[in-house]
Design a protein around this motif. Sequence first.
Motif, PDB file in Angstrom:
ATOM      1  N   THR A   2       4.910   7.720  -7.683  1.00 29.14           N
ATOM      2  CA  THR A   2       4.212   8.563  -6.719  1.00 29.14           C
ATOM      3  C   THR A   2       2.865   7.962  -6.331  1.00 29.14           C
ATOM      4  N   GLU A   3       2.270   7.177  -7.226  1.00 29.46           N
ATOM      5  CA  GLU A   3       0.965   6.575  -6.928  1.00 29.46           C
ATOM      6  C   GLU A   3       1.005   5.687  -5.695  1.00 29.46           C
ATOM      7  N   ARG A   4       2.134   5.094  -5.392  1.00 26.34           N
ATOM      8  CA  ARG A   4       2.195   4.197  -4.238  1.00 26.34           C
ATOM      9  C   ARG A   4       2.074   4.950  -2.907  1.00 26.34           C
ATOM     10  N   LYS A   5       2.238   6.261  -2.938  1.00 27.35           N
ATOM     11  CA  LYS A   5       2.054   7.074  -1.735  1.00 27.35           C
ATOM     12  C   LYS A   5       0.602   7.502  -1.542  1.00 27.35           C
ATOM     13  N   ILE A   6      -0.239   7.221  -2.523  1.00 25.06           N
ATOM     14  CA  ILE A   6      -1.674   7.520  -2.431  1.00 25.06           C
ATOM     15  C   ILE A   6      -2.353   6.279  -1.847  1.00 25.06           C
ATOM     16  N   LEU A   7      -2.885   6.418  -0.652  1.00 29.92           N
ATOM     17  CA  LEU A   7      -3.399   5.279   0.097  1.00 29.92           C
ATOM     18  C   LEU A   7      -4.894   5.397   0.354  1.00 29.92           C
ATOM     19  N   SER A   8      -5.553   4.258   0.380  1.00 30.46           N
ATOM     20  CA  SER A   8      -6.939   4.236   0.840  1.00 30.46           C
ATOM     21  C   SER A   8      -6.929   4.543   2.339  1.00 30.46           C
ATOM     22  N   ARG A   9      -8.077   4.796   2.904  1.00 34.25           N
ATOM     23  CA  ARG A   9      -8.134   5.064   4.343  1.00 34.25           C
ATOM     24  C   ARG A   9      -7.577   3.875   5.134  1.00 34.25           C
ATOM     25  N   ASP A  10      -7.984   2.662   4.775  1.00 40.34           N
ATOM     26  CA  ASP A  10      -7.494   1.479   5.488  1.00 40.34           C
ATOM     27  C   ASP A  10      -5.977   1.343   5.358  1.00 40.34           C
ATOM     28  N   GLU A  11      -5.453   1.592   4.171  1.00 42.76           N
ATOM     29  CA  GLU A  11      -4.004   1.534   3.971  1.00 42.76           C
ATOM     30  C   GLU A  11      -3.294   2.615   4.776  1.00 42.76           C
ATOM     31  N   ALA A  12      -3.878   3.797   4.860  1.00 45.62           N
ATOM     32  CA  ALA A  12      -3.278   4.887   5.642  1.00 45.62           C
ATOM     33  C   ALA A  12      -3.242   4.527   7.123  1.00 45.62           C
ATOM     34  N   ILE A  13      -4.297   3.904   7.606  1.00 47.26           N
ATOM     35  CA  ILE A  13      -4.339   3.465   9.008  1.00 47.26           C
ATOM     36  C   ILE A  13      -3.246   2.434   9.257  1.00 47.26           C
ATOM     37  N   GLN A  14      -3.137   1.450   8.373  1.00 47.29           N
ATOM     38  CA  GLN A  14      -2.105   0.404   8.520  1.00 47.29           C
ATOM     39  C   GLN A  14      -0.708   1.005   8.464  1.00 47.29           C
ATOM     40  N   GLN A  15      -0.488   1.932   7.537  1.00 47.77           N
ATOM     41  CA  GLN A  15       0.829   2.559   7.410  1.00 47.77           C
ATOM     42  C   GLN A  15       1.154   3.365   8.651  1.00 47.77           C
ATOM     43  N   ALA A  16       0.193   4.115   9.156  1.00 47.75           N
ATOM     44  CA  ALA A  16       0.402   4.899  10.380  1.00 47.75           C
ATOM     45  C   ALA A  16       0.732   3.980  11.552  1.00 47.75           C
ATOM     46  N   ASP A  17       0.036   2.866  11.648  1.00 53.71           N
ATOM     47  CA  ASP A  17       0.307   1.905  12.727  1.00 53.71           C
ATOM     48  C   ASP A  17       1.731   1.361  12.628  1.00 53.71           C
ATOM     49  N   GLN A  18       2.168   1.089  11.399  1.00 48.11           N
ATOM     50  CA  GLN A  18       3.525   0.572  11.198  1.00 48.11           C
ATOM     51  C   GLN A  18       4.569   1.617  11.577  1.00 48.11           C
ATOM     52  N   TRP A  19       4.375   2.846  11.123  1.00 50.75           N
ATOM     53  CA  TRP A  19       5.314   3.912  11.473  1.00 50.75           C
ATOM     54  C   TRP A  19       5.345   4.138  12.979  1.00 50.75           C
ATOM     55  N   ARG A  20       4.175   4.115  13.602  1.00 53.60           N
ATOM     56  CA  ARG A  20       4.081   4.305  15.054  1.00 53.60           C
ATOM     57  C   ARG A  20       4.825   3.183  15.779  1.00 53.60           C
ATOM     58  N   ALA A  21       4.669   1.948  15.295  1.00 49.29           N
ATOM     59  CA  ALA A  21       5.361   0.795  15.896  1.00 49.29           C
ATOM     60  C   ALA A  21       6.875   0.934  15.775  1.00 49.29           C
ATOM     61  N   ASN A  22       7.334   1.655  14.753  1.00 50.95           N
ATOM     62  CA  ASN A  22       8.771   1.904  14.567  1.00 50.95           C
ATOM     63  C   ASN A  22       9.252   3.100  15.384  1.00 50.95           C
ATOM     64  N   GLY A  23       8.353   3.682  16.167  1.00 49.94           N
ATOM     65  CA  GLY A  23       8.728   4.811  17.012  1.00 49.94           C
ATOM     66  C   GLY A  23       8.725   6.150  16.305  1.00 49.94           C
ATOM     67  N   GLU A  24       8.114   6.209  15.129  1.00 46.94           N
ATOM     68  CA  GLU A  24       8.104   7.453  14.365  1.00 46.94           C
ATOM     69  C   GLU A  24       6.899   8.311  14.745  1.00 46.94           C
ATOM     70  N   GLN A  25       7.107   9.621  14.787  1.00 48.94           N
ATOM     71  CA  GLN A  25       6.024  10.560  15.072  1.00 48.94           C
ATOM     72  C   GLN A  25       5.311  10.920  13.777  1.00 48.94           C
ATOM     73  N   ILE A  26       3.985  10.833  13.822  1.00 48.03           N
ATOM     74  CA  ILE A  26       3.172  11.067  12.636  1.00 48.03           C
ATOM     75  C   ILE A  26       2.540  12.456  12.708  1.00 48.03           C
ATOM     76  N   VAL A  27       2.767  13.216  11.649  1.00 49.03           N
ATOM     77  CA  VAL A  27       2.170  14.544  11.483  1.00 49.03           C
ATOM     78  C   VAL A  27       1.029  14.386  10.491  1.00 49.03           C
ATOM     79  N   PHE A  28      -0.076  15.076  10.765  1.00 48.41           N
ATOM     80  CA  PHE A  28      -1.227  15.049   9.857  1.00 48.41           C
ATOM     81  C   PHE A  28      -1.648  16.470   9.538  1.00 48.41           C
ATOM     82  N   THR A  29      -1.952  16.698   8.283  1.00 44.38           N
ATOM     83  CA  THR A  29      -2.610  17.934   7.870  1.00 44.38           C
ATOM     84  C   THR A  29      -3.588  17.588   6.774  1.00 44.38           C
TER      85      THR A  29
END
Length: 159
Positions: A2-29
């Motif tokens: 589960t720790e691998r899902k805990i991301l720094s801000r920079d890692e979260a930005i990179q992950q969001a960019d990757q998901w977005r590039a794959n055409g995935e919709q990102i939900v935030f809360t």
Amino acid sequence: MTERKILSRDEAIQQADQWRANGEQIVFTNGCFDIVHLGHIDYLEKARQLGDRLILGLNTDASVSCIKGPLRPVVNEYARARLMAALAFVDAVTLFGEPTPLELIEAVRPDILVKGDDYSVATIVGADFVLGRGGRVETIALVPGYSTTKLIERIKSSY
């Protein structure tokens, strides 16, 4: 795991960019999620159903204390992050210590911003930013009778 899902801000930005590039919709809360209860689980599960990936912004211990008072949080940020990351419908957890999640929302650039229906779109931090990018802002009905504050009060009165 589960720790691998805990991301720094920079890692979260990179992950969001990757998901977005794959055409995935990102939900935030975001939230404190101190003493996890049914209301939290129901809310997060419904939030995730609005898109392909759910990023959860989690208040640091210091920010929880500023919001909720010096006796909170009950559960420390590392434990809260691990609990949130363990949920199958949460794809990433990232901590924030600012008074509001606006900087994090602007960095992650979600397609869908979600809060509980105890907020209106007009009072949701980051709503203008998300709507201005063509995204959506949604509210989710809360499960009646569930809140961490009420749970703490019940425990205190019982013991």
